[in-house]
Design a protein around this motif. Sequence first.
Motif, short mmCIF file in Angstrom:
data_model
loop_
_atom_site.label_atom_id
_atom_site.label_comp_id
_atom_site.label_asym_id
_atom_site.label_seq_id
_atom_site.Cartn_x
_atom_site.Cartn_y
_atom_site.Cartn_z
N ARG A 199 -3.24 -11.07 -5.61
CA ARG A 199 -3.22 -10.72 -7.03
C ARG A 199 -1.94 -11.18 -7.74
O ARG A 199 -1.81 -11.02 -8.94
CB ARG A 199 -3.43 -9.21 -7.21
N ASP A 209 -0.49 -10.42 -0.94
CA ASP A 209 -1.56 -9.99 -1.85
C ASP A 209 -1.89 -11.11 -2.83
O ASP A 209 -1.02 -11.59 -3.55
CB ASP A 209 -1.09 -8.72 -2.60
N ALA A 222 -1.15 1.82 -4.11
CA ALA A 222 0.31 1.83 -3.88
C ALA A 222 0.81 3.26 -3.67
O ALA A 222 1.55 3.53 -2.72
CB ALA A 222 1.02 1.17 -5.06
N ARG A 272 3.62 -6.88 3.17
CA ARG A 272 2.20 -6.70 2.85
C ARG A 272 1.94 -7.12 1.39
O ARG A 272 0.98 -7.82 1.11
CB ARG A 272 1.82 -5.24 3.06
N ILE A 273 2.82 -6.71 0.50
CA ILE A 273 2.66 -7.03 -0.93
C ILE A 273 2.74 -8.56 -1.13
O ILE A 273 2.01 -9.12 -1.94
CB ILE A 273 3.73 -6.30 -1.78
N ARG A 297 -0.44 4.65 -0.24
CA ARG A 297 0.25 4.06 0.92
C ARG A 297 1.72 4.45 0.94
O ARG A 297 2.29 4.72 2.00
CB ARG A 297 0.11 2.53 0.90
N ASN A 298 2.37 4.48 -0.23
CA ASN A 298 3.81 4.78 -0.27
C ASN A 298 4.09 6.21 0.19
O ASN A 298 5.09 6.49 0.85
CB ASN A 298 4.36 4.56 -1.67
N GLN A 309 8.99 -5.15 -9.55
CA GLN A 309 8.81 -3.93 -8.76
C GLN A 309 10.09 -3.55 -8.01
O GLN A 309 10.82 -4.40 -7.51
CB GLN A 309 7.67 -4.10 -7.75
P1 FAD Z 1 -6.37 -3.78 2.29
O1 FAD Z 1 -6.48 -2.82 1.15
O2 FAD Z 1 -7.23 -3.62 3.49
O3 FAD Z 1 -6.51 -5.24 1.70
C1 FAD Z 1 -6.63 -6.38 2.53
C2 FAD Z 1 -6.14 -7.60 1.79
O4 FAD Z 1 -6.75 -7.75 0.50
C3 FAD Z 1 -4.66 -7.58 1.54
O5 FAD Z 1 -4.19 -8.90 1.64
C4 FAD Z 1 -4.54 -7.10 0.12
O6 FAD Z 1 -3.34 -7.58 -0.40
C5 FAD Z 1 -5.77 -7.68 -0.52
N1 FAD Z 1 -6.39 -6.85 -1.57
C6 FAD Z 1 -6.55 -5.52 -1.55
N2 FAD Z 1 -7.17 -5.09 -2.64
C7 FAD Z 1 -7.44 -6.20 -3.38
C8 FAD Z 1 -8.08 -6.43 -4.63
N3 FAD Z 1 -8.58 -5.42 -5.35
N4 FAD Z 1 -8.16 -7.69 -5.09
C9 FAD Z 1 -7.64 -8.71 -4.37
N5 FAD Z 1 -7.03 -8.57 -3.18
C10 FAD Z 1 -6.92 -7.34 -2.70
N6 FAD Z 1 0.95 -1.50 -1.68
C11 FAD Z 1 1.73 -0.51 -1.21
O7 FAD Z 1 1.48 0.03 -0.14
N7 FAD Z 1 2.81 -0.08 -1.93
C12 FAD Z 1 3.17 -0.64 -3.12
O8 FAD Z 1 4.13 -0.20 -3.73
C13 FAD Z 1 2.38 -1.72 -3.61
N8 FAD Z 1 2.70 -2.35 -4.75
C14 FAD Z 1 1.98 -3.45 -5.12
C15 FAD Z 1 2.42 -4.19 -6.22
C16 FAD Z 1 1.73 -5.34 -6.59
C17 FAD Z 1 2.22 -6.13 -7.77
C18 FAD Z 1 0.58 -5.75 -5.89
C19 FAD Z 1 -0.15 -6.99 -6.31
C20 FAD Z 1 0.15 -5.03 -4.79
C21 FAD Z 1 0.83 -3.88 -4.41
N9 FAD Z 1 0.44 -3.13 -3.31
C22 FAD Z 1 1.24 -2.11 -2.84
C23 FAD Z 1 -0.84 -3.39 -2.64
C24 FAD Z 1 -0.66 -4.14 -1.34
O9 FAD Z 1 -0.52 -5.52 -1.59
C25 FAD Z 1 -1.89 -3.90 -0.43
O10 FAD Z 1 -3.07 -4.32 -1.09
C26 FAD Z 1 -2.03 -2.43 -0.09
O11 FAD Z 1 -0.80 -1.96 0.43
C27 FAD Z 1 -3.16 -2.19 0.91
O12 FAD Z 1 -2.86 -2.89 2.05
P2 FAD Z 1 -3.86 -2.89 3.28
O13 FAD Z 1 -3.20 -3.54 4.43
O14 FAD Z 1 -4.42 -1.53 3.45
O15 FAD Z 1 -4.90 -3.93 2.81
#
Ligand code: FAD
Length: 143
Positions: free
Chosen positions: A72, A70, A29, A66-67, A32-33, A51
């Motif tokens: 999770r 996710d 987070a 995107r969130i 990316r932020n 959040q």
């Molecule tokens: P990638 O990292 O390539 O991930 C691809 C997919 O897998 C996405 O759908 C992602 O959601 C999921 N994923 C990634 N890692 C995991 C894992 N360890 N277990 C299960 N699934 C996974 N991102 C931000 O940019 N800013 C934020 O403030 C932010 N806050 C978040 C708060 C919460 C509660 C959660 C659950 C996630 C948050 N994220 C945040 C993470 C966000 O959902 C993405 O995983 C992240 O931005 C990376 O995106 P990406 O497109 O590079 O996906």
Amino acid sequence: MKSQLTQLVYYSKVVNSAEIDYENLLATAIRRNKETYLTGALWLHGDYFIQVLEGSRLHVSETYQRICGDPRHEDIVLVGCKTVDERSFADWWMALVMTTPKKQAEILRYSGTPVLDPEFMPHDSLVALMRSEEFIAPHMQEG
Ligand code: FAD
């Protein structure tokens, strides 16, 4: 063209809490932020994630979408999204809010009972509760 400064608040239910690598989630987070000048705070309280995301309208929207995809978390509920004059978490790419005994006591200031139910909390109360600086775990911004 300047984008309006926007603040979004949502809450969701954690999925498989024991399997989540919270350190990794927060690190992603923050990374990316930082790329899009988003700031905010994340609170894991019981079964809930709460959040706050703030920054340009475009980047808040993109990141929220995107969130929402996710796996999770689930049952994601948008509390509010509005234009603001200033950020509430300007010093944190993503602050981690801890539930300390003091924080627990603070809940009663904004809620009818000491049990926090985000469904009954308005946008501004959630932000104020999360913002009480003495309760935010210090998370230094890099660079
Ligand atoms: P990638 O990292 O390539 O991930 C691809 C997919 O897998 C996405 O759908 C992602 O959601 C999921 N994923 C990634 N890692 C995991 C894992 N360890 N277990 C299960 N699934 C996974 N991102 C931000 O940019 N800013 C934020 O403030 C932010 N806050 C978040 C708060 C919460 C509660 C959660 C659950 C996630 C948050 N994220 C945040 C993470 C966000 O959902 C993405 O995983 C992240 O931005 C990376 O995106 P990406 O497109 O590079 O996906």
